[in-house]
Structures are given as structure tokens and as C-alpha cells.
Enzyme design. Structure first.
Site, short mmCIF file in Angstrom:
data_model
loop_
_atom_site.label_atom_id
_atom_site.label_comp_id
_atom_site.label_asym_id
_atom_site.label_seq_id
_atom_site.Cartn_x
_atom_site.Cartn_y
_atom_site.Cartn_z
N GLN A 198 31.58 -6.45 -9.58
CA GLN A 198 32.87 -6.82 -9.87
C GLN A 198 33.33 -7.33 -11.16
O GLN A 198 34.31 -7.14 -11.79
CB GLN A 198 33.20 -7.73 -8.92
CG GLN A 198 33.08 -7.31 -7.36
CD GLN A 198 34.01 -6.03 -7.14
OE1 GLN A 198 35.16 -6.18 -7.32
NE2 GLN A 198 33.43 -4.87 -6.91
N ASP A 232 36.72 -1.46 -1.75
CA ASP A 232 37.43 -1.16 -2.84
C ASP A 232 37.73 0.45 -2.93
O ASP A 232 39.08 0.71 -3.20
CB ASP A 232 36.91 -1.27 -4.37
CG ASP A 232 36.95 -3.01 -5.00
OD1 ASP A 232 37.88 -3.59 -4.34
OD2 ASP A 232 36.51 -3.02 -5.88
N HIS A 273 35.04 -5.20 -14.03
CA HIS A 273 36.35 -4.93 -13.91
C HIS A 273 37.08 -5.27 -15.26
O HIS A 273 37.89 -4.45 -15.57
CB HIS A 273 36.91 -5.59 -12.68
CG HIS A 273 37.22 -4.57 -11.55
ND1 HIS A 273 38.36 -3.78 -11.38
CD2 HIS A 273 36.36 -4.74 -10.39
CE1 HIS A 273 38.07 -3.29 -10.10
NE2 HIS A 273 37.08 -3.81 -9.44
N HIS A 326 82.07 -23.80 11.38
CA HIS A 326 80.95 -23.62 12.25
C HIS A 326 81.56 -23.76 13.38
O HIS A 326 81.35 -23.05 14.72
CB HIS A 326 79.68 -23.80 11.83
CG HIS A 326 79.02 -23.26 10.70
ND1 HIS A 326 79.52 -23.36 9.41
CD2 HIS A 326 77.66 -22.85 10.78
CE1 HIS A 326 78.73 -22.84 8.61
NE2 HIS A 326 77.61 -22.49 9.27
N GLU A 359 39.75 -13.69 -4.09
CA GLU A 359 40.18 -12.22 -3.59
C GLU A 359 39.00 -11.80 -2.71
O GLU A 359 39.51 -11.22 -1.52
CB GLU A 359 40.43 -11.43 -4.76
CG GLU A 359 40.70 -10.01 -4.54
CD GLU A 359 40.82 -9.24 -5.96
OE1 GLU A 359 41.46 -8.15 -5.74
OE2 GLU A 359 40.20 -9.50 -7.03
N HIS A 360 37.95 -11.56 -3.34
CA HIS A 360 36.84 -10.94 -2.35
C HIS A 360 35.72 -12.00 -2.12
O HIS A 360 35.27 -12.76 -3.14
CB HIS A 360 36.05 -9.92 -3.08
CG HIS A 360 37.00 -8.67 -3.71
ND1 HIS A 360 37.30 -8.55 -5.05
CD2 HIS A 360 37.48 -7.64 -3.18
CE1 HIS A 360 38.04 -7.65 -5.33
NE2 HIS A 360 38.32 -6.87 -4.25
#
Length: 428
Positions: free
Chosen positions: A250, A352, A253, A412, A318-319
Site C-alpha cells: 500500500q 482494491d 500508492h 405553523h 482506511e484499510h
């Protein structure tokens, strides 16, 4: 108590970088909002060295991209899209319209309505992220979105054939070759050549994520999905080779992708740095992964599963990949994560690329309040009501009148009172 054996770049430096990103994105959005296509073309030429006659691909160009790919590649894309479609359809089927009579003569309900138009951003400048087309375009189509447009930057000076094929096979109605903030802005704000959409989805770098953040309100967004984050939770059942493969897998990336090892096994924690160096020596993407690990990598040593859960929920990654003797313990007890990958046999790359769950997930601690992209993100759950009898209208009206008076809302109150007068027992 958790011990940080390796820490990432100081928060003050991260904040300074984020401020620079904010200012850059703000200026680009304002310029595109003012000058439209002309500004989009200038930024595309500057950032992507790309200025075609038309950013929208013709059917002939799409067909040529597809024809240039081996049939085996198209089969792989079909397989991945089948998995994504299957799980997305299960999720869509779980969303039901409802209608119920809550009181005699009072009917309440909701309908699940897809948004009308969506713009999908598919990253592709550094790596052609084919899978992002499945995750966004295909999921939107399963949700029932009428108009789905998709944009990806050029790759090696031309449209990425594999991304274009995946967009088309997923059902995109319009396909554009443009990237970065200019692509997100063009889809969200509209230009002379592109009709604006109601919602922007898809992952991207820090600039794309910031563009979505600044555009939120003018359009809807799925979530803030910036640079990829991964958290490995491991105990003594996981060896350093496996943990490091998943950390670097990862980290590649981008140079600002956090990769964190959280463990209660000191032997594993101590073995990881040397294994990082060994694998970086043979990894083709080591130049990027090394920077990410050096500047954003962390090793955190905990005393127990309970402490690892607390740390993991604080990080809200995230992961989250769990390689422990009892991975389901973390499924039962964790609350802040984008997606969980449970056990040694699975990994983030499966999610992914192909297994079927969506890979557009919350970053920068957004997992504290949102999950990832799924069909429900494209759905508006809209309520309605009807009152069938005079008696029901008068009954609700009497309560409503008193509650409006309590709040001081005279107008109202009259909305309720006129119905009590017309439909109540004392009506003429």
C-alpha cells in the site's frame, strides 16, 4: 501502554502541506468556475501535458482502446466487474421502500431514489487504476443513476486503454480523458462542453480530495478519499515477511501514504525494519514506497488485543488488515475503519482490485463518521406522508398546534389550526 517504535512525519509539517494544497485547489476551482473550458485546457496542458481537440472520447476512440487490449485482459476486467456488480446488487436489494400506517389514517413512507447524475473520477496519472472504474461507475449504475460520466487523466501521453475499457464496460454514459482538480471541477461545476453533475465520487491524491472537500455543498460527494492508508494489526501468528509485503503493497500508492504496523508481538515489531529494507531492495516501486515508509510509516507496540483495538479506533485507518489468531475479535470490537480484511489469506489488494467490496474508502480519520462508497451513497432516502381521514388530521393538528405555540411559531400553528377547524368534530 502503546509504545511508538517508529513515528511518521510531525503533524505540524503535515498541516503546512495541507494548507498549501488548500490554497492551490481554491485558486484552480475559482479559475475554472470563471473561465470554464479555457481554464480546464490550460491546467491539463500544464499538469498532464495533454490538450486534445476534445477531452470527451468518441465512440471510435473508445472502440479503439478496447480493441487494443488482449482478450485475456478484457476477461479479467469482466471477472472483477462481475464480483463488484454482484455485491453491489445485494446491497441495493437490502434498501427497501417502506410505507406504514403509524396511526389510524396516518400513512408515512420513504422511497429510495438514485441521484440523477454522477461524475466519477478515476486516478490514472501514476498508475492506471482500472479498478476505480468498477467501483464508481458500475456501483452508480447498479444504484440506478441515469447519467454517469467518468474522467481519468492520460497515461503515457494518451488515454489509458484499460481504464477506458473498464469505464465503458461498467456503463459510463460519457468518458473524458482529463485528470486532477481540473477534471473534478469540470464535472462538478460544468463548462461549455460538459453539463454539470449532482455528485462527484472516486478516490484521488491530496489535491483531488481537497477539490471534493471544497466543492461539497455545490455538489454531493461520496467521501474524502485522499492518499491511501493501511494499518496492519498482527500478533505472533504473523511473520515479518507477510506483514511487510502488505505494508509496502500500500505504501507504493504514493510518497504520502501512511503504512502502520500495530502489534502486541515485540519480536515482530523488531523484525520489521530489517525486512522492510530487504523487500525494498527487490520491489520495483521501491522509490515511492521507501519515501512513504520513511516519512509516514509507523510501528506501534501494544500490550493486548484490547489496546490494539483502542489504538486502531484512534487511527481510524482506511484499510485495516487483521492477521491474528482471532481476527473476528476485531470485527466484533472495532468501530472506526474504512474496510476490514480479516485473516492471513486475504489482503487489501484483493479488496482494491477484484474481490467485490468497494475500494473507495474514507481517509484522514473520516472513518469515525462514514463508511466507504456503496450503492447507498448514490441513493436519496426521501420521506413522504399522507393523511387519509378527517379524524386523523384533526388529531394530529391538535398536538401540532400546541407544540407550535410552545415554540412561538404562529404561522405553523395556524397551519394546524385551520385543519382542526375544518376537519374536527365541531366542523360545520
Amino acid at each position: 501502554m502503546a509504545i511508538h517504535l517508529k513515528t511518521s512525519k510531525p503533524q505540524e509539517i503535515k498541516a503546512e502541506i495541507n494548507a498549501q494544497v488548500r490554497d492551490t485547489v481554491s485558486a484552480i476551482l475559482a479559475d475554472i468556475g470563471s473561465r470554464g473550458d479555457e481554464a480546464v485546457r490550460e491546467y491539463s496542458a500544464r499538469f498532464d501535458k495533454w490538450s486534445p481537440a476534445s477531452f470527451r472520447l468518441s465512440q471510435e476512440e473508445i472502440d479503439a482502446c478496447i480493441a487494443s487490449l488482449p482478450e485475456s485482459t478484457l476477461d479479467d476486467i469482466r471477472f472483477a466487474q462481475d464480483q463488484v456488480r454482484r455485491f453491489a446488487q445485494v446491497q441495493r436489494d437490502a434498501l427497501r421502500d417502506v410505507e406504514v400506517e403509524t396511526l389510524p389514517g396516518v400513512v408515512l413512507g420513504h422511497k429510495n431514489l438514485p441521484v440523477n447524475s454522477v461524475g466519477c473520477y478515476i486516478p490514472g496519472g501514476k498508475y492506471p487504476l482500472v479498478a476505480s472504474a468498477h467501483m464508481s461507475v458500475l456501483t452508480a449504475k447498479v444504484a440506478g443513476v441515469k447519467r454517469v460520466i467518468a474522467a481519468a487523466p492520460p497515461f503515457d501521453g494518451k488515454p489509458s486503454a484499460a481504464i477506458v475499457a473498464a469505464m465503458h464496460m461498467a456503463g459510463a454514459d460519457e468518458i473524458y480523458c482529463m485528470g486532477g482538480v481540473q477534471a473534478v471541477a469540470a464535472m462538478a461545476l460544468g463548462t461549455e462542453a460538459i453539463a454539470p453533475v449532482d455528485m462527484i465520487v472516486g478516490p484521488g491524491n491530496a489535491f483531488v480530495a481537497e477539490a471534493k472537500r471544497q466543492l461539497f455543498g455545490r455538489v454531493g460527494i461520496d467521501l474524502l478519499a485522499g492518499p491511501t492508508e493501511t494499518l496492519i494489526i498482527a500478533d505472533e501468528t504473523c511473520d515479518a515477511e507477510l506483514a511487510v509485503a502488505d505494508l509496502l503493497g500500500q505504501a507504493e500508492h504514493g510518497p504520502n501514504s501512511p503504512a502502520i504496523l500495530l502489534t502486541n508481538c515485540e519480536a515482530l515489531a523488531r523484525a520489521v525494519p530489517a525486512e522492510i529494507e530487504r523487500q525494498l531492495g527487490i520491489l520495483e516501486t521501491a522509490a515511492v514506497a521507501r519515501v512513504a515508509w520513511d516519512e509516514y510509516g509507523e510501528i506501534i507496540l501494544c500490550d493486548s488485543y484490547e489496546e490494539m483495538v483502542a489504538e486502531a479506533d484512534r487511527i481510524a485507518s482506511e484499510h485495516v488488515q487483521v492477521m491474528t489468531r482471532d481476527p473476528d475479535y476485531f470485527l466484533r470490537n472495532m468501530t472506526n475503519y474504512g474496510a476490514l480484511f480479516l485473516g492471513h489469506r486475504t489482503n487489501v489488494a484483493y479488496g482494491d482490485k477484484v474481490i467485490g467490496t468497494n475500494h473507495t474508502l474514507p481517509t484522514t480519520k473520516a472513518a469515525r463518521y462514514t463508511g466507504g462508497l456503496w450503492v447507498g451513497k448514490f441513493i436519496k432516502t426521501c420521506t413522504y406522508q399522507r393523511v387519509l381521514t378527517d379524524e386523523a388530521s384533526a388529531l394530529v393538528g391538535e398536538y401540532c398546534s400546541r407544540l407550535c405555540a410552545l415554540e412561538g411559531f404562529a404561522g405553523h400553528k395556524e397551519q394546524a389550526d385551520i385543519r382542526v377547524r375544518r376537519y374536527g368534530k365541531s366542523k360545520a
